[in-house]
Scaffold this active site. Structure first.
Site, PDB file in Angstrom:
ATOM      1  N   CYS A   1       0.831  -1.202   0.000  1.00 55.27           N
ATOM      2  CA  CYS A   1       0.000   0.000   0.000  1.00 55.27           C
ATOM      3  C   CYS A   1       0.867   1.253   0.000  1.00 55.27           C
ATOM      4  O   CYS A   1       0.585   2.217  -0.715  1.00 55.27           O
ATOM      5  CB  CYS A   1      -0.932  -0.007   1.210  1.00 55.27           C
ATOM      6  SG  CYS A   1      -1.961   1.480   1.344  1.00 55.27           S
TER       7      CYS A   1
ATOM      8  N   CYS B   1      -6.099  -1.844   6.985  1.00 54.32           N
ATOM      9  CA  CYS B   1      -7.142  -0.832   6.797  1.00 54.32           C
ATOM     10  C   CYS B   1      -8.439  -1.412   6.255  1.00 54.32           C
ATOM     11  O   CYS B   1      -9.522  -0.996   6.663  1.00 54.32           O
ATOM     12  CB  CYS B   1      -6.634   0.285   5.895  1.00 54.32           C
ATOM     13  SG  CYS B   1      -6.138  -0.243   4.241  1.00 54.32           S
TER      14      CYS B   1
END
Length: 396
Positions: A102, A225
């Site tokens: 990410c 997340c």
């Protein structure tokens, strides 16, 4: 920190670290713009996802500091570049680290590209890490900087700076996040600021309270997340096919049944489902109540192997092999003695690096490493300098 005053786009996550980062940059005289990244579509996940509240917190921070904030949706990019790879790795029996990908693909690529379109000179985040300009190298090649869409601009920036950029650990060792940033390129580091990387977390909290930021006491985010606070197994069950199979000990004795190999990782202790099973005879360490740990996954036979005791030999490795290497300098370090982490928050372990071809390398350790897990990152350090790393392929 950058001495030149320029437009800086700060990734405001709704947390205290990015909030203080934005405030520090504004105090230095930069033109600061906040940007909130939405990386996961949570329409069906209201019970678990906090992105709505995080955006409200980020907007409140921007209002207090006196800066603009933009809301950008990178969910499509995240699914294509991060989540799809996450699922492929689990399907292959490995345990990936999506935060590493990410950072490289979203927070320092999609975000960086968007910030440049907004006229930014640099981006900033609340990571606990530092960037330093290294001394110029004679005949420094430009090649490694071509990895970014901003490559040409950044080659010039590096030449102006007189050398390459280095990624350093954050000064607060307990919060250092360089492990998750080890795949950043020269082009990305040339455009990046880490304002809180020079500060201890306690000082960040103190500053936030002193200037009355609404997130001064907000808890740090934990977990992946897109999973939020939901049980990990429950989440994976929505995306991965799975088949139950036997759980066996090192002697081949069947102890129970697993729910699918993808739901387990090496070194796992909780949630195996055999807590009441005792080893017959004298267990390692002299205790038949020693906990069980996941030690191996035999995918061809759909069998999960567990061992009893934290220090069992099956959980110890003196060597690992890694692939998909990414080096901060653009080229591998020279063979020799360095230090490495095979998991976040692990103490640096002395090792010897043997670079290979096609992005592969081998690490040999003098002291056995615990539960070295394929799919996780092996990250190398030379003192406080993060050199880069790769994805663990195998350990022995």
């Amino acid at each position: 920190m950058s001495a030149k005053k320029e437009r800086v786009v700060v990734g405001l996550s709704g947390g205290v670290d990015s909030a203080v980062s934005a405030w520090l940059l504004k105090q230095q005289g930069h033109e600061v713009v906040g940007l909130f990244m939405k990386n996961w579509e949570d329409d069906d996940d209201d019970e678990y996802c906090s992105s709505r509240q995080d955006f409200l917190d980020a907007a409140s921070v921007a209002d207090v500091i006196g800066i603009e904030i933009e809301h950008v949706n990178f969910a499509a990019e995240y699914r294509d570049r991060v989540f799809a790879e996450f699922l492929r790795e689990y399907e292959a029996g490995r345990t990936p680290n999506p935060d590493v990908l990410c950072n490289a693909e979203i927070k320092f690529k999609a975000f960086l590209d968007h910030a440049l379109r907004l006229g930014a000179g640099k981006i900033a985040t609340g990571h606990y890490a530092r960037v330093r300009r290294a001394p110029a190298l004679p005949g420094m090649p430009d090649g490694p900087l071509d990895e970014s869409s901003a490559g040409a601009l950044d080659r010039a920036r590096v030449r102006e700076a007189g050398g390459r950029f280095e990624l350093l650990k954050g000064l607060d060792a307990s919060k250092d996040q360089s492990y998750f940033l080890h795949r950043l390129s020269q082009a990305q580091l040339a455009r990046t600021l880490f304002p809180v990387g020079e500060l201890p977390k306690t000082e960040v909290r103190r500053i936030a309270a002193e200037i009355r930021l609404p997130v001064a006491a907000k808890k740090d985010s934990t977990g992946i997340c897109f999973i939020g606070e939901r049980p990990f197994r429950e989440f994976l069950n929505r995306y991965l096919a799975h088949a139950p199979g036997p759980i066996k000990d090192e002697r081949g004795r069947t102890l129970g049944e697993h729910v699918g190999l993808s739901f387990y990782t090496l070194g796992q202790r909780k949630g195996i489902g055999i807590g009441g099973v005792k080893e017959r005879g004298a267990a390692r360490g002299g205790a038949d109540h020693a906990p069980w740990f996941v030690a191996r996954k035999d995918r061809p036979h759909n069998t999960l192997y567990v061992v009893q005791g934290h220090d069992h030999p099956w959980l110890q490795s003196f060597r690992l092999e890694a692939d998909d290497a990414s080096w901060i300098a653009g080229t591998p370090p020279a063979p020799g003695a360095l230090a490495a982490k095979t998991r976040y928050r692990q103490a640096d372990a002395s090792c010897v690096l043997a670079p290979g071809a096609d992005g592969r390398f081998r690490l040999d350790f003098g002291v056995p490493q615990w539960a070295v897990t394929p799919g996780q990152s092996a990250v190398l350090y030379d003192g406080e300098v993060c050199l880069g790393g790769g994805v663990i392929a195998a350990a022995a």
